[in-house]
Structures are given as C-alpha cells and as structure tokens.
Design a protein around this motif. Structure first.
Motif, PDB file in Angstrom:
ATOM      1  N   ILE A   8       0.722  -1.095   0.056  1.00  0.00           N
ATOM      2  CA  ILE A   8       0.113  -0.037  -0.074  1.00  0.00           C
ATOM      3  C   ILE A   8       0.827   1.137   0.007  1.00  0.00           C
ATOM      4  O   ILE A   8       1.945   1.414   0.445  1.00  0.00           O
ATOM      5  N   THR A   9       0.157   2.368  -0.567  1.00  0.00           N
ATOM      6  CA  THR A   9       0.724   3.874  -0.183  1.00  0.00           C
ATOM      7  C   THR A   9      -0.296   4.272   0.555  1.00  0.00           C
ATOM      8  O   THR A   9      -1.659   4.470   0.386  1.00  0.00           O
ATOM      9  N   PRO A  10       0.270   4.623   2.104  1.00  0.00           N
ATOM     10  CA  PRO A  10      -0.872   5.315   3.006  1.00  0.00           C
ATOM     11  C   PRO A  10      -1.141   6.665   2.375  1.00  0.00           C
ATOM     12  O   PRO A  10      -0.377   7.370   1.622  1.00  0.00           O
ATOM     13  N   PRO A  11      -2.258   7.406   2.856  1.00  0.00           N
ATOM     14  CA  PRO A  11      -2.687   8.699   2.740  1.00  0.00           C
ATOM     15  C   PRO A  11      -1.507   9.674   3.165  1.00  0.00           C
ATOM     16  O   PRO A  11      -0.951   9.325   4.341  1.00  0.00           O
ATOM     17  N   PHE A  12      -1.370  10.811   2.475  1.00  0.00           N
ATOM     18  CA  PHE A  12      -1.953  11.000   1.079  1.00  0.00           C
ATOM     19  C   PHE A  12      -0.477  11.535   0.133  1.00  0.00           C
ATOM     20  O   PHE A  12       0.542  12.066   0.790  1.00  0.00           O
ATOM     21  N   THR A  13      -0.843  11.158  -1.026  1.00  0.00           N
ATOM     22  CA  THR A  13       0.358  11.935  -1.859  1.00  0.00           C
ATOM     23  C   THR A  13      -0.374  12.710  -2.896  1.00  0.00           C
ATOM     24  O   THR A  13      -0.548  13.863  -2.872  1.00  0.00           O
ATOM     25  N   GLN A  14      -0.985  12.175  -4.065  1.00  0.00           N
ATOM     26  CA  GLN A  14      -1.754  12.899  -5.251  1.00  0.00           C
ATOM     27  C   GLN A  14      -3.022  12.436  -5.277  1.00  0.00           C
ATOM     28  O   GLN A  14      -3.149  11.272  -4.955  1.00  0.00           O
ATOM     29  N   LEU A  15      -3.720  13.380  -6.075  1.00  0.00           N
ATOM     30  CA  LEU A  15      -5.229  13.209  -6.159  1.00  0.00           C
ATOM     31  C   LEU A  15      -5.524  12.600  -7.559  1.00  0.00           C
ATOM     32  O   LEU A  15      -6.477  11.730  -7.771  1.00  0.00           O
ATOM     33  N   ASN A  16      -4.485  13.158  -8.536  1.00  0.00           N
ATOM     34  CA  ASN A  16      -4.656  12.706  -9.827  1.00  0.00           C
ATOM     35  C   ASN A  16      -4.111  11.395 -10.455  1.00  0.00           C
ATOM     36  O   ASN A  16      -4.321  11.038 -11.519  1.00  0.00           O
ATOM     37  N   THR A  17      -3.048  10.995  -9.747  1.00  0.00           N
ATOM     38  CA  THR A  17      -2.304   9.666 -10.323  1.00  0.00           C
ATOM     39  C   THR A  17      -1.720   8.760  -9.211  1.00  0.00           C
ATOM     40  O   THR A  17      -1.342   9.416  -8.130  1.00  0.00           O
ATOM     41  N   PRO A  18      -1.705   7.715  -9.414  1.00  0.00           N
ATOM     42  CA  PRO A  18      -1.108   6.786  -8.246  1.00  0.00           C
ATOM     43  C   PRO A  18       0.536   7.197  -8.031  1.00  0.00           C
ATOM     44  O   PRO A  18       1.192   7.235  -9.213  1.00  0.00           O
ATOM     45  N   LEU A 224       3.199  -4.745   2.740  1.00  0.00           N
ATOM     46  CA  LEU A 224       4.403  -4.024   2.595  1.00  0.00           C
ATOM     47  C   LEU A 224       3.797  -2.367   2.571  1.00  0.00           C
ATOM     48  O   LEU A 224       2.712  -2.202   2.029  1.00  0.00           O
ATOM     49  N   ILE A 225       4.391  -1.484   3.488  1.00  0.00           N
ATOM     50  CA  ILE A 225       3.919  -0.153   3.265  1.00  0.00           C
ATOM     51  C   ILE A 225       5.008   1.006   2.717  1.00  0.00           C
ATOM     52  O   ILE A 225       6.058   0.844   3.269  1.00  0.00           O
ATOM     53  N   SER A 226       4.873   1.458   1.499  1.00  0.00           N
ATOM     54  CA  SER A 226       5.521   2.345   1.168  1.00  0.00           C
ATOM     55  C   SER A 226       5.423   3.635   1.635  1.00  0.00           C
ATOM     56  O   SER A 226       4.234   4.171   1.474  1.00  0.00           O
ATOM     57  N   VAL A 227       6.391   4.300   2.096  1.00  0.00           N
ATOM     58  CA  VAL A 227       6.165   5.703   2.521  1.00  0.00           C
ATOM     59  C   VAL A 227       7.358   6.709   1.802  1.00  0.00           C
ATOM     60  O   VAL A 227       8.281   6.682   2.287  1.00  0.00           O
ATOM     61  N   PRO A 228       6.717   7.351   0.719  1.00  0.00           N
ATOM     62  CA  PRO A 228       7.536   8.222   0.044  1.00  0.00           C
ATOM     63  C   PRO A 228       8.023   9.409   0.874  1.00  0.00           C
ATOM     64  O   PRO A 228       9.050  10.075   0.632  1.00  0.00           O
ATOM     65  N   PHE A 229       7.044   9.901   1.449  1.00  0.00           N
ATOM     66  CA  PHE A 229       7.183  11.301   1.942  1.00  0.00           C
ATOM     67  C   PHE A 229       6.862  11.399   3.672  1.00  0.00           C
ATOM     68  O   PHE A 229       6.215  10.756   4.165  1.00  0.00           O
ATOM     69  N   PRO A 230       7.410  12.633   4.350  1.00  0.00           N
ATOM     70  CA  PRO A 230       6.764  13.015   5.741  1.00  0.00           C
ATOM     71  C   PRO A 230       5.370  12.858   5.946  1.00  0.00           C
ATOM     72  O   PRO A 230       4.906  12.263   6.889  1.00  0.00           O
ATOM     73  N   GLY A 231       4.627  13.464   5.009  1.00  0.00           N
ATOM     74  CA  GLY A 231       3.123  13.340   4.952  1.00  0.00           C
ATOM     75  C   GLY A 231       2.469  12.151   4.784  1.00  0.00           C
ATOM     76  O   GLY A 231       1.217  12.028   5.006  1.00  0.00           O
ATOM     77  N   ASN A 232       3.209  10.765   4.692  1.00  0.00           N
ATOM     78  CA  ASN A 232       2.713   9.521   4.573  1.00  0.00           C
ATOM     79  C   ASN A 232       2.786   8.675   5.854  1.00  0.00           C
ATOM     80  O   ASN A 232       2.638   7.726   5.963  1.00  0.00           O
ATOM     81  N   GLY A 256      10.578   2.484   0.820  1.00  0.00           N
ATOM     82  CA  GLY A 256      10.341   3.982   0.263  1.00  0.00           C
ATOM     83  C   GLY A 256      11.023   5.003   0.647  1.00  0.00           C
ATOM     84  O   GLY A 256      12.135   4.965   1.226  1.00  0.00           O
ATOM     85  N   GLY A 257      10.738   6.359  -0.204  1.00  0.00           N
ATOM     86  CA  GLY A 257      11.916   7.439  -0.156  1.00  0.00           C
ATOM     87  C   GLY A 257      11.987   7.835   1.423  1.00  0.00           C
ATOM     88  O   GLY A 257      13.277   8.477   1.623  1.00  0.00           O
ATOM     89  N   PHE A 258      11.035   7.897   2.261  1.00  0.00           N
ATOM     90  CA  PHE A 258      11.273   8.270   3.637  1.00  0.00           C
ATOM     91  C   PHE A 258      12.267   7.697   4.453  1.00  0.00           C
ATOM     92  O   PHE A 258      13.274   8.362   4.915  1.00  0.00           O
TER      93      PHE A 258
END
Length: 751
Positions: A8-18, A224-232, A256-258
C-alpha cells in the motif's frame, strides 16, 4: 507456506495519479511469479470522505460534537468555542455540499464533463473563503476554457471543505499530505509515538475501516507499506498499528523514499512495535529475501549462523540491528519488470487545477504513467543533493528500446498515453534515443521529465523531443549566480541555462526552473542578483514556470558531510534515534534568508503571468535591499543568435518529415536553360516547397529516404557528406543553402 503480499501507499500523496512505488514493486514481483495486491489508500480515503455519505457522516459528527463528547471510538478535534465564521458558513450550507459533492467528484474524474457548464454559471457550487480569491484571478479566467475554469472552481470548492475539516475535525488533514509535521525532521520518535497512543482521529477511522476490509479480502502474509514522504508517515504507522493489534500473524515491512533518506541511523526499538522490518534503497532484493525467510523459516543450517537480509533493520535480542548479509546483487534495470498498475482504481483519480504554477498544475491535473529512464543521476555532483546515497549515486540507464516496450505495455494496461519520467535528471543522449524510438514506432504519447540544463540540448534536439511528444521539462537553475553554481558544482552557467531554455521554448516545450535561495555563503547582493536573472529570463519568454525553495542542509549531501568546506556549522552533532536528514545549522554570513521568501515568491507569481517586469526589485520587499549589479540586458545579450558552422562529423542527421512530391521544370537565364526540380512537402500545419537543380533534387529525395526516422540505420553528418560527394561537388555550399535551411526549419535535424 506461500507468501501473499499486500502493498500500500498510505494517505496522502496525489489525487490525480498513483504514486508509482507500489506499481514498480508489483511489476518486479510479477517477474518472479509472486502473488501481490496493491492499494492506494490515499485516494480510497478521499473518495470515501468526499462523497454524499461521507459528508453526511462528517456534518452529523460535527453536529453531535457540539452537543456531546462523542462516545464514538475515535478522537475528535477540540476546537473550543472559537469556530471561524467561514466554518460556520460551510456548516450552515451542508445540504448544498451534500447535494453537489458526488457530481463534482465525477466531473473531476472526467466522467461528467457537461457539469462544467453549470459550475461556470457560479450559482451551482456553495462558496466559502477560497472563492474570495476569484476577483484577484479574473485575468486568468480569460485564458481558460470552460472545462479548466470549472475544474478550478471545483478545486476551490474541495479546498473549502478541506478547510472545514482542518478546523473542526482533524488539523492534520491535507490533500497531498497527512500529519506531515509529525514526520518532518522527527529526530525523536516521542511525538509520533505519543500521537499513536491516542484514540484514532476521524480521518484515521475512515482509513482503518478501509484497511480492515482490504486485509480481510486479500488475507496477506506479508504487508508492505511504501512511505515516500513525511506526509505519509503517520498514516503508515496507524495502518501498521491496526494490523499488529488485529492480525499479529501478518509480517509488516516499511520501505520507500522516507526511510531511504531519513531512517538510515534508526535505533529506537519502539518502531518495531509497529513494523517487523524496515528496508532501505531499491526494494527488489530486500523484499525477495524477506519472502524467502518467511517461506523457509527452518532454512538456517549449522553452517549458516543467521538468515540473510539485504539492507534491512530488524529487532534482535531487544535491540535494533541493521542486516546486510545477503549474497544477492541488486537487479539491473532491464530485469525489474514493467510497473503494474492493476488493482488501482485508475478511473477514479481526480484532476484538480490550481492556477498559480503551470508545472505544478501538471502534477495535479491529468493521469500520468510513471517510468524511469535511468536509475540514479548521471551528473551526481551537486553539493546540496544526497549524492552519497545509492538512489542518486548508482547510475544505470535503461535501453531506449526496452523503455519503449514498457511504454507500449503500460498504454495497453492503463489506456493512458501520458508519461512522467521521474528521473533525478534524464540523460540527454537517452532522451534522444527514446524520442527516435517513439517516432520509429509511430507511437502517440505525451511525456515530461526532469533534466539538467545541459548545452547538449540544442535547438534540433529540442525539436526532436517535441516531435516525440515531450511537452515540458523541469530543471535546476538553483541560485542564478555563476559563483554559487560553481560552488554547487552544478556544471552550468546562467548564460548556458538561458540558451537551453530558449531552445526548449522555441520548440514549444514548457520550461520550469527550480530556484534556490539561502545557499551557504550566499550574500544579500547575490540573492537580489539571482532575482534579476530570473526576472530577465521570464521577460525574455524563455521560462514559463518556476518555484523558489529555501536551501535545506541534509545529512547525506556534501554540504552535510563536509560543512566546514561551505562555511556552515551544524548546531549539534547528535544523531537522533529516529529520523535524521534535515540538519539545523548556522551560516557564516549570519544572514536571515527567511525574510526574502515572501518577496521572491510574490515577484515570481507575477513574472509567471507576464506582468510587473518594469517594477523595481525594491518594490517586492518591505526592507531595504541593494541595487542589482546585473546588466539589464544580460540575458538578452546571452540569447543573441550565433550561427554554428561547426557541425561535428559524428552528429546524427535525421529527417522527421514526410516524403516530398517532385516536379521537374526548366529555368532559363541569359539564354541558358537549367533542368530544375521543385520538391513539395506537407507537414501537419502547412505545405512548403523548395527548388534545386535536378541532380541535387534527386540526391535529396534519396538521402531524405535514407535518413528518415523510420529507418533503423542512423546516418552521421560525415556519411551524408560522403554520399553527396560520390556524384556531386561542394557539399558545404549546398548544406548551407536556402533549400536546406528551409528543411532545417521543418524537420531536418542534426543531433
């Protein structure tokens, strides 16, 4: 036992595309025949919340909260008695929001385009404080069509509801981030851990209900939890917490990125109350090793003292341990598979429009398939960048033919032909090869990417990229000062950037510049001179978009690793037990760069819209600044056309136009007759003709066929010259003649 993965990607990243990380991992797992299911819980939560039932529940909860303390099993934000007039207005108009929300979401999903007419009448949507900015933006609507204007109004409508949620329900809510404050520079785990001990928030409750349903459906053995940014980050821990409490048999891993940038020195064992594993950098081999260990719990023999892991943190004997004893090498990019977007609700993502920044609009509007031309950065020298980490340091390009295979595969899978290449910096030579391959295969694609403003981006290369479907590039101008660009080791000058941006712009490709202020040793004079450079670039029309970032000192950059070389002093050498990336520091100049932020951004906002170029730079600041030392025509002079008569013999010559029709005629002059040829070409916009003598015309028809982009063989400039000279004379005179100059404007490219 056979492993089944849920990613999963947890909330939130982009609204328009995965966000693409889960699709990349699923694509790799497909090559190993490993079963996996993926989900973007961010879009799932948004669609649950921003629906008729979601808003009914939201307003009902708010109404109940005003009368009671809510025994509802989740935490509700305590706003006291001080609720703003704006939130009171939204609450009073709740029936209008409930009535319109489903139609608006469908419109933003592209399923209900006729609603635009009603939205634009401006008596359909309820309006709160976000609509107050409309009068300031009336000029922008003059350039927008009905669909775009309606998208922008619908975006303001959603932002009004978001403001209500932030004030009355959950202060951490945000469309592209959640509880980001808890993830930013979290050297200590204390604050995040404390938040996780409290009852779930209202937004958490929606997230957990969706997660519960998916876990019960998928029944994974590895989560598996992908955490790209601090906001996730906060949401990732909430998801892991719920699974640990309710399905302790499921193993949980974070990547992930974080973690790749922030958790490299992790030592707080409380993290492992939530996660079993935390992996770093490329995820393929670390995940493969986790799967092997889970499927073969008794695989350790007497000759093996421990299980094998690749770049993985685990808890062992009550202590956090980093394991990197795997014998497997990371996979080459050719073997990681094509990203797989199946399982994701591609038709349900919503496109929004925020007018301010043309490039930022591309991030939020439209559906983009994400691909990578090359792993890492081919330059890998910029001193503010994490060049010591593998995601930058390890450079490996993907062959253009394989990239095109993946493009075609994704177009079939997703039904979308838009591609965002998410490279650190796409290599010019590979961009050229990819563009040629796209044209050879006659693919219709739209794409954009991040670049360095290399001098190799010639006028002809930019025209080729445009012909292949490139619509925009973004690149780092950073501090628009040659001294500082040299200190950054950017490898470009402001003059070079100006010429490259002109080439892109004239080809019809939008250019976005990343701008930086507050770099170590940067003086006030250099900040003002950088602003003047940016003003001139926009006034010259060679930049269309930009964004100012304030310099941040990161642990894995050369400035962070060797601060004394850059006039910087770290405020502490202590390494936190949780996240470590952003570092507090003092600059030897002692300048407070924060105070420039508002003026830099306000001026840029106006320059992007083609206005206020005649303002004095002082007008953007409410404190005294020095006059710029940049010549008022610096960029204009840099852009003065310079004819290049030094074509390299090994340069590729390519014709991207069509086949001409030929007509022979006789030309008489002073009693002499010449057999002439007229060649007529048709491109998508117009038709044009050139005239040559018959011999040169015949050769030209033949050579254009040879160097056509559809042919597999590439011809060099020297080969074209040799071909001409087998039967004709004075190639240079012919090459720089008017007929060839005309063809150079219509698709005869030297690359």
């Amino acid at each position: 036992m056979k492993t089944k993965l849920f990613i999963i990607t947890p909330p939130f990243t982009q609204l328009n595309t995965p966000y693409p990380a889960t699709a990349y991992i699923k694509g790799f797992l497909n090559t190993k025949n490993i079963e996996s299911v993926q989900a973007d819980l961010g879009i799932d939560v948004i669609l649950e919340l921003f629906s008729k039932k979601g808003l009914q529940d939201l307003f009902q909860v708010c109404s109940a909260n005003s009368a009671s303390s809510l025994g509802s099993g989740f935490r509700f934000q305590d706003v006291g008695n001080e609720i703003s007039d704006n939130s009171k207005r939204i609450f009073a108009l709740q029936d209008e929001y409930i009535k319109t929300i489903d139609a608006v979401i469908q419109f933003l999903q592209g399923k209900n385009p006729t609603l635009a007419l009603q939205i634009c009448q401006e008596d359909f949507l309820p309006e709160a404080s976000r609509f107050a900015q409309l009068e300031e933006l009336d000029w922008a609507f003059g350039t927008m069509g009905t669909q775009d204007k309606a998208k922008h109004l619908a975006t303001l409508y959603l932002e009004d509801i978001s403001d209500f949620i932030v004030e009355c329900v959950d202060e951490n809510f945000g469309f592209s981030r959640y509880a980001e404050r808890l993830g930013r520079s979290a050297n200590s785990f204390d604050e995040l851990y404390s938040a996780l001990q409290q009852e779930p928030t209202y937004i958490d409750s929606i997230l957990i209900s969706l997660l519960k349903a998916k876990i019960e459906t998928v029944k994974p053995t590895l989560f598996l939890i992908s955490v790209p940014f601090p906001g996730n980050l906060y949401s990732a821990f909430r998801c892991a917490q719920w699974v640990k409490q309710n399905h302790p048999e499921i193993k949980i891993s974070m990547g992930g990125g974080f973690p790749n940038t922030e958790l490299r020195s992790l030592s707080d064992k409380r993290v492992f109350e939530f996660f079993d594993f935390i992996t770093l950098d490329d995820g393929e081999v670390p995940i493969e090793e986790l799967i092997f260990n889970l499927e073969n719990p008794d695989s350790v023999t007497s000759s093996e003292v421990e299980k094998r892991f690749k770049r993985t943190f685990i808890l062992e004997n009550g202590e956090v341990v980093y394991k990197n004893n795997s014998l497997k090498h990371d996979y080459k990019q050719a073997y990681v598979g094509t990203p797989d977007y199946s399982d994701l609700p591609l038709d349900k993502y919503i496109s929004v429009i925020e007018i301010v920044n043309p490039m930022h609009r591309m991030w939020s509007d439209g559906r983009w398939n994400k691909l990578t031309m090359a792993h890492g950065c081919y330059w890998g020298k910029c001193t503010f960048c994490d060049i010591s980490l593998d995601y930058i340091k390890v450079y490996e390009p993907v062959a253009a033919s394989l990239l095109c295979d993946r493009i075609e595969e994704l177009m079939l899978q997703t039904g979308q032909n838009g591609f965002h290449f998410v490279d650190e910096a796409a290599p010019p030579a590979l961009m050229r090869a990819l563009a040629l391959e796209i044209l050879k295969r006659k693919l219709s694609v739209t794409w954009w990417t991040n670049i360095r403003f290399e001098k190799s981006f010639s006028k002809d290369l930019c025209l080729l990229l445009k012909a292949s479907g490139c619509i925009a590039v973004s690149g780092g101008l950073e501090v628009a000062s040659d001294r500082l660009l040299k200190l950054i080791d950017k490898g470009v000058t402001v003059e070079q950037v100006a010429k490259v941006t002109r080439n892109f712009t004239e080809a019809g490709i939008m250019v976005h510049a990343y701008l930086m202020y507050g770099y170590p040793t940067q003086t006030i004079q250099e900040t003002i001179d950088s602003l003047e450079m940016v003003r001139q670039l926009f006034e010259a029309g060679v930049l269309q978009s930009g964004f100012w970032h304030q310099f941040a000192l990161t642990a894995h950059s050369p400035v962070g690793l060797y601060p004394e070389q850059f006039g910087v002093t770290k405020k502490t050498e202590l390494i936190g037990t949780f996240a470590n990336n952003d570092i507090e520091y003092t600059d030897s100049t002692g300048i407070n760069h924060d105070k420039f932020s508002f003026g830099l951004k306000k001026s840029l906002f106006n320059f992007m819209h083609g206005i206020c170029f005649d303002y004095e730079l002082q007008d953007w600041f409410d404190f005294k600044i020095p006059k710029t030392k940049i010549h008022p025509d610096f960029i204009f002079n840099a852009l003065e056309e310079q004819n290049d008569f030094n074509t390299k013999p090994n340069a590729k010559v390519v014709w991207i136009g069509g086949k001409p029709s030929a007509e022979i005629f006789t030309k008489s002059k002073k009693g002499r007759n010449w057999e002439m040829m007229s060649l007529t070409f048709h491109d998508k916009k117009e038709s044009f003709s050139i005239q040559t003598n018959q011999e040169e015309g015949n050769w030209l028809i033949e050579i254009l066929n040879k160097i056509s982009v559809s042919n597999p063989k590439n011809y060099t400039f020297q080969e074209v010259k040799n071909d001409f000279e087998t039967s004709l004379e004075d190639f240079e005179l012919f090459w720089y003649s008017k007929p060839i100059n005309t063809l150079r404007e219509f698709g005869l490219l030297v690359l």
